[in-house]
Design an enzyme around this catalytic site. Structure first.
Site, PDB file in Angstrom:
ATOM      1  N   TYR A  15       4.969   9.919  -4.013  1.00 27.01           N
ATOM      2  CA  TYR A  15       6.050  10.735  -4.578  1.00 27.01           C
ATOM      3  C   TYR A  15       5.984  10.844  -6.103  1.00 27.01           C
ATOM      4  CZ  TYR A  15       8.263  10.033  -0.034  1.00 27.01           C
ATOM      5  OH  TYR A  15       8.530   9.999   1.303  1.00 27.01           O
ATOM      6  N   TYR A 143      15.754  12.539   7.727  1.00 32.09           N
ATOM      7  CA  TYR A 143      14.443  12.095   7.240  1.00 32.09           C
ATOM      8  C   TYR A 143      13.908  11.054   8.218  1.00 32.09           C
ATOM      9  CZ  TYR A 143      10.646  10.027   4.661  1.00 32.09           C
ATOM     10  OH  TYR A 143       9.397   9.571   4.314  1.00 32.09           O
ATOM     11  N   ASP A 234      16.691   6.398  15.359  1.00 32.97           N
ATOM     12  CA  ASP A 234      15.787   5.954  14.298  1.00 32.97           C
ATOM     13  C   ASP A 234      16.552   4.943  13.452  1.00 32.97           C
ATOM     14  OD1 ASP A 234      14.287   5.541  12.060  1.00 32.97           O
ATOM     15  OD2 ASP A 234      13.958   7.656  11.585  1.00 32.97           O
ATOM     16  N   LYS A 263      10.873  -1.223   8.375  1.00 32.14           N
ATOM     17  CA  LYS A 263      11.501  -1.747   7.139  1.00 32.14           C
ATOM     18  C   LYS A 263      11.896  -3.229   7.205  1.00 32.14           C
ATOM     19  CE  LYS A 263      13.063   2.606   5.132  1.00 32.14           C
ATOM     20  NZ  LYS A 263      12.204   2.759   3.977  1.00 32.14           N
TER      21      LYS A 263
END
Ligand code: PMP
Length: 367
Positions: A15, A143, A234, A263
């Site tokens: 990014y 996302y 998710d 994560k």
């Protein structure tokens, strides 16, 4: 040359605009909520290293477990072979994940966890002889990762513009607000091409920390379940107490068929992805026909060190201090939110919102 200068010459960061970029800060140490750079400066890790670090940096308990495992077995191919850390982790996850999970599929990050979920969902219908069910529903501003399938089910925008025509079409729906449920139901009603609904439960993270209520969401989930679609939660970001519960899906009565984790799974130490599914989903892949196999796998699937880290992290969560600590953190966060609301009244910030341990607000900028 210091680390940052060399980094500038050699590395392309995620990014990061390549023409106008700064040298990256070289972090050498982490302890608790703090990070330290090569010049000894101290930083509060407010983003918990991209939302992965759930017990603080430098956790010795997890480190010791990883070290012990590293001396025994560091990696093994995960087709036809297995190992204790993967089995122990699967057994534990199946006992704590909401709903009725029946199987754990491993991969190695959050995007692969959602890719696997998509493939499971789409192939579920193919295997069941209903290939026309191929459209996925996702939330506006969602996302779910940066690989092609994950990008397809995420909000279109700057991040995806260059590949827009390569992404498959998705039915995007707004967040449930109560009064718009009927309108959302109409979008779904009468359609025979829908396969599943993927959602970030209660909190849209990268899409702008957008929060929505469990009550309305539960009503929406009930409608979608009524249409026989597969529900895919998710929980890559919301898992491991971010919303105050171990998993956000615990807050709704209607439970998902498929759950994605990553994560915080390894306590913020190593890359690992999990996609769980119910026995019913798995059953669609039980066939003498070999083409009904889920053809998916990564070299580092279920890496023993990562599974060990995840087992250690779950052991820490199971410690008697934990539930109390989370409750305290949530209460503290609520107090903090109400103090911030005072700033909002002065017009400095706006839209203060809170969900479990997560607090978000917008900074009021001059138009
Ligand atoms: N799903 C959600 C909800 C996420 O927040 C993220 C990462 N921010 C992903 C999937 C993708 O995970 P990863 O970055 O590990 O590919």
């Amino acid at each position: 040359m210091n680390i940052s200068a060399k980094d500038y010459d050699y590395i392309w960061h995620p990014y990061t605009h390549q023409l106008h970029r700064h040298e990256a800060i070289a972090i050498t140490d982490g302890k608790g909520a703090l990070l330290f750079d090569e010049e000894g400066n101290e930083y509060i890790d407010g983003i918990s290293s991209w939302w992965v670090n759930v017990h603080g940096h430098g956790n010795k308990f997890i480190a010791k477990k990883i070290y012990a495992q590293a001396k025994k077995l560091q990696q093994v191919i995960f087709t036809s072979f297995t190992h204790k850390p993967a089995v122990a982790l699967a057994e534990k996850l199946l006992s704590i994940l909401p709903g009725n999970p029946g199987k754990i599929f491993y991969s190695d990050n959050g995007s692969t966890a959602t890719e696997v979920a998509l493939k499971m969902c789409l192939q579920y219908w193919v295997n069941k002889g209903e290939p026309a069910r191929k459209k996925i529903i996702a939330f506006e501003n969602a996302y779910h990762g940066d690989t092609f399938g994950a990008m397809s089910i995420s909000q279109r925008g700057t991040y995806t513009d260059a590949y827009r025509d390569k992404l498959f079409e998705v039915l995007f729906i707004p967040l449930p607000k109560g009064q718009n449920l009927e309108q959302i139901a109409q979008l779904i009603d009468q359609r025979t091409d829908l396969a599943g609904f993927i959602y970030e439960p209660l909190l849209l993270g990268a899409g702008g920390m957008k929060m929505y209520e469990a009550k309305h969401f539960d009503n929406l989930l009930r409608i979608v379940r009524g249409k026989k679609l597969l529900l895919i939660a998710d929980e890559v970001l919301t898992g491991f107490y971010r919303t105050g519960k171990m998993f956000a899906s615990e807050r709704m009565h209607t439970k998902p068929d498929i759950i994605c984790l990553s994560k915080g799974l390894t306590g913020g130490t190593m890359a690992l992805g999990v996609t769980s599914c119910t026995a019913e989903v798995h059953e669609a892949f039980l066939s003498a026909d070999k083409t009904k196999t889920l053809f998916h796998g990564h070299s580092f699937t279920a890496n023993p060190l990562a599974c060990t880290a995840a087992n250690a992290s779950l052991e820490l969560f199971a410690g008697e201090k934990y539930p109390g600590r989370i409750e305290k953190l949530v209460k503290h966060n609520m107090k903090f939110a109400s103090r911030l609301t005072a700033f909002a009244e002065q017009g400095i910030i706006k839209d203060v919102r809170q969900c479990g341990t997560v607090l978000a607000f917008e900074v009021q900028t001059k138009e």
